[in-house]
Structure formats: structure tokens, C-alpha cells
Design a protein around this motif. Structure first.
Motif, PDB file in Angstrom:
ATOM      1  N   ASP A 177       1.357  -1.450  18.928  1.00  0.00           N
ATOM      2  CA  ASP A 177       2.359  -1.484  19.798  1.00  0.00           C
ATOM      3  C   ASP A 177       2.998  -2.621  19.679  1.00  0.00           C
ATOM      4  N   PRO A 178       4.351  -2.810  19.218  1.00  0.00           N
ATOM      5  CA  PRO A 178       4.926  -1.864  18.678  1.00  0.00           C
ATOM      6  C   PRO A 178       4.500  -1.599  17.249  1.00  0.00           C
ATOM      7  N   LYS A 179       4.885  -0.435  16.595  1.00  0.00           N
ATOM      8  CA  LYS A 179       4.231  -0.032  15.538  1.00  0.00           C
ATOM      9  C   LYS A 179       4.665  -0.678  14.338  1.00  0.00           C
ATOM     10  N   ALA A 180       3.502  -1.299  13.449  1.00  0.00           N
ATOM     11  CA  ALA A 180       3.880  -2.091  12.540  1.00  0.00           C
ATOM     12  C   ALA A 180       4.475  -1.286  11.118  1.00  0.00           C
ATOM     13  N   PHE A 181       4.222  -0.180  11.354  1.00  0.00           N
ATOM     14  CA  PHE A 181       5.083   0.804  10.161  1.00  0.00           C
ATOM     15  C   PHE A 181       4.654   2.167  10.548  1.00  0.00           C
ATOM     16  N   LYS A 182       5.554   3.138  10.228  1.00  0.00           N
ATOM     17  CA  LYS A 182       5.500   4.401  10.798  1.00  0.00           C
ATOM     18  C   LYS A 182       6.278   5.191   9.541  1.00  0.00           C
ATOM     19  N   SER A 183       5.613   6.461   8.836  1.00  0.00           N
ATOM     20  CA  SER A 183       6.421   6.922   7.815  1.00  0.00           C
ATOM     21  C   SER A 183       7.025   8.351   8.606  1.00  0.00           C
ATOM     22  N   LYS A 184       7.944   8.743   7.654  1.00  0.00           N
ATOM     23  CA  LYS A 184       8.493  10.125   8.137  1.00  0.00           C
ATOM     24  C   LYS A 184       7.516  11.185   7.712  1.00  0.00           C
ATOM     25  N   VAL A 185       7.844  12.506   8.043  1.00  0.00           N
ATOM     26  CA  VAL A 185       6.931  13.412   7.821  1.00  0.00           C
ATOM     27  C   VAL A 185       6.837  13.676   6.220  1.00  0.00           C
ATOM     28  N   LEU A 186       5.589  13.383   5.540  1.00  0.00           N
ATOM     29  CA  LEU A 186       5.512  13.541   4.076  1.00  0.00           C
ATOM     30  C   LEU A 186       5.037  14.951   3.856  1.00  0.00           C
ATOM     31  N   ASP A 187       5.770  15.708   3.119  1.00  0.00           N
ATOM     32  CA  ASP A 187       5.500  16.846   2.468  1.00  0.00           C
ATOM     33  C   ASP A 187       4.500  16.459   1.188  1.00  0.00           C
ATOM     34  N   THR A 188       4.022  17.665   0.578  1.00  0.00           N
ATOM     35  CA  THR A 188       3.246  17.648  -0.685  1.00  0.00           C
ATOM     36  C   THR A 188       3.687  16.584  -1.672  1.00  0.00           C
ATOM     37  N   ASP A 189       3.040  15.707  -2.303  1.00  0.00           N
ATOM     38  CA  ASP A 189       3.321  14.717  -3.228  1.00  0.00           C
ATOM     39  C   ASP A 189       4.392  13.732  -2.794  1.00  0.00           C
ATOM     40  N   GLU A 190       4.656  13.598  -1.619  1.00  0.00           N
ATOM     41  CA  GLU A 190       5.541  12.658  -1.105  1.00  0.00           C
ATOM     42  C   GLU A 190       5.057  11.306  -0.692  1.00  0.00           C
ATOM     43  N   LYS A 191       5.385  10.096  -0.898  1.00  0.00           N
ATOM     44  CA  LYS A 191       4.866   8.950  -0.787  1.00  0.00           C
ATOM     45  C   LYS A 191       5.533   8.010   0.248  1.00  0.00           C
ATOM     46  N   PHE A 192       4.690   7.103   0.962  1.00  0.00           N
ATOM     47  CA  PHE A 192       5.256   6.265   1.924  1.00  0.00           C
ATOM     48  C   PHE A 192       4.576   4.988   1.401  1.00  0.00           C
TER      49      PHE A 192
ATOM     50  N   VAL B 171       1.069  -1.302   0.183  1.00  0.00           N
ATOM     51  CA  VAL B 171       0.072   0.115  -0.056  1.00  0.00           C
ATOM     52  C   VAL B 171       0.970   1.124  -0.041  1.00  0.00           C
ATOM     53  N   THR B 172       0.511   2.138  -0.782  1.00  0.00           N
ATOM     54  CA  THR B 172       1.278   3.355  -1.043  1.00  0.00           C
ATOM     55  C   THR B 172       0.358   4.673  -0.547  1.00  0.00           C
ATOM     56  N   TRP B 173       0.696   5.604   0.284  1.00  0.00           N
ATOM     57  CA  TRP B 173       0.050   6.594   0.677  1.00  0.00           C
ATOM     58  C   TRP B 173       0.916   7.671   0.027  1.00  0.00           C
ATOM     59  N   THR B 174       0.115   8.683  -0.730  1.00  0.00           N
ATOM     60  CA  THR B 174       0.796   9.871  -1.182  1.00  0.00           C
ATOM     61  C   THR B 174      -0.140  11.135  -0.615  1.00  0.00           C
ATOM     62  N   ASN B 175       0.801  11.984  -0.129  1.00  0.00           N
ATOM     63  CA  ASN B 175       0.302  13.133   0.368  1.00  0.00           C
ATOM     64  C   ASN B 175      -0.053  14.281  -0.855  1.00  0.00           C
ATOM     65  N   ARG B 176      -1.328  14.552  -0.949  1.00  0.00           N
ATOM     66  CA  ARG B 176      -1.976  15.308  -1.829  1.00  0.00           C
ATOM     67  C   ARG B 176      -2.222  16.950  -1.216  1.00  0.00           C
ATOM     68  N   ASP B 177      -2.062  16.810   0.053  1.00  0.00           N
ATOM     69  CA  ASP B 177      -2.415  17.902   0.749  1.00  0.00           C
ATOM     70  C   ASP B 177      -1.154  19.337   0.582  1.00  0.00           C
ATOM     71  N   ASP B 178      -1.491  20.177   0.872  1.00  0.00           N
ATOM     72  CA  ASP B 178      -0.659  21.415   0.809  1.00  0.00           C
ATOM     73  C   ASP B 178       0.369  21.428   2.263  1.00  0.00           C
ATOM     74  N   ILE B 179      -0.221  20.509   3.376  1.00  0.00           N
ATOM     75  CA  ILE B 179       0.618  20.632   4.558  1.00  0.00           C
ATOM     76  C   ILE B 179       1.104  19.223   4.850  1.00  0.00           C
ATOM     77  N   PRO B 180       2.293  18.841   5.766  1.00  0.00           N
ATOM     78  CA  PRO B 180       2.738  17.750   5.996  1.00  0.00           C
ATOM     79  C   PRO B 180       1.839  16.843   6.740  1.00  0.00           C
ATOM     80  N   HIS B 181       1.889  15.626   6.726  1.00  0.00           N
ATOM     81  CA  HIS B 181       1.364  14.375   7.184  1.00  0.00           C
ATOM     82  C   HIS B 181       1.929  13.344   7.498  1.00  0.00           C
TER      83      HIS B 181
END
Length: 114
Positions: free
Chosen positions: A72-87, A55-65
Motif C-alpha cells: 500500500d500503495p500498490k507496486a503493481f496491479k494488472s487488469k483482469v486477464l482472460d485466458t492467454d493474456e499477459k501482464f 516478470v510476466t504473468w500469463t493466464n493459462r486458466d480458463d477463467i479470469p485472474h
């Protein structure tokens, strides 16, 4: 003439085998699916996928997410995604994986792996 026919038959057989292999490998490949982050929400909110899917998440917002599992423990954790960045994350086990944006905790979603 016999040599020409033999060459054509063998050539067709080689090409047929190569084509069959690539079709088989394409069918065996797990699907890749996308979740869009837009307008402070994940879409789709719930995604059901087979085991082995990426699964790929793509940030289409103008702010970071972020995309962070609630496990717990985390199965996955992205870095902060800026606009158009993917995880991307590949789900290797069946289960339900709720997640949220750690910057905006009211943003939630879920991946169901079957």
C-alpha cells in the motif's frame, strides 16, 4: 594486393566490433521471467530475480485472474486477464513483493528481488 589485404583486415575489424557490441548488450540486458497462472495457482509460487528483471504473468486458466501486489500503495496491479493474456512488471528496487488474485484472494505468490 596490399589494397585487398587492407580491405580484408578493416572489414574483419568492423565486423568484430559489431559482434562484440551486440554480445555485450545482450549480457547487460536484465532477464525476463515468467509466472504461469493455472489451476487457480501461480507457478512458481515464489520467484527470486535480480533488480531490473521484468516478470510476466500469463493466464493459462480458463477463467479470469488478476495480479495485484499487497503493498500500500500498490507496486503493481494488472487488469483482469482472460485466458492467454499477459501482464508484465519490471522490478527496479530490491525487496519482497507479495501478490494475489483480487478475484480469488486465496491465490497468492511472491517475487523476491535481490
Amino acid at each position: 594486393m596490399a589494397v585487398l589485404v587492407a580491405t580484408l583486415v578493416l572489414g574483419t575489424g568492423v565486423f568484430g566490433i559489431g559482434q562484440k557490441s551486440s554480445v555485450t548488450s545482450a549480457q547487460d540486458k536484465a532477464p525476463s521471467l515468467e509466472v504461469k497462472i493455472d489451476n487457480f495457482s501461480f507457478g512458481p509460487l515464489t520467484l527470486t530475480v535480480p533488480v531490473g528483471s521484468t516478470v510476466t504473468w500469463t493466464n493459462r486458466d480458463d477463467i479470469p485472474h488478476t495480479v495485484v501486489s499487497t503493498d500500500d500503495p500498490k507496486a503493481f496491479k494488472s487488469k483482469v486477464l482472460d485466458t492467454d493474456e499477459k501482464f508484465s512488471f519490471t522490478f527496479s528496487k530490491a525487496g519482497t513483493y507479495p501478490y494475489f488474485c483480487s478475484i480469488h484472494p486465496k491465490m497468492t505468490g511472491k517475487v523476491i528481488v535481490q
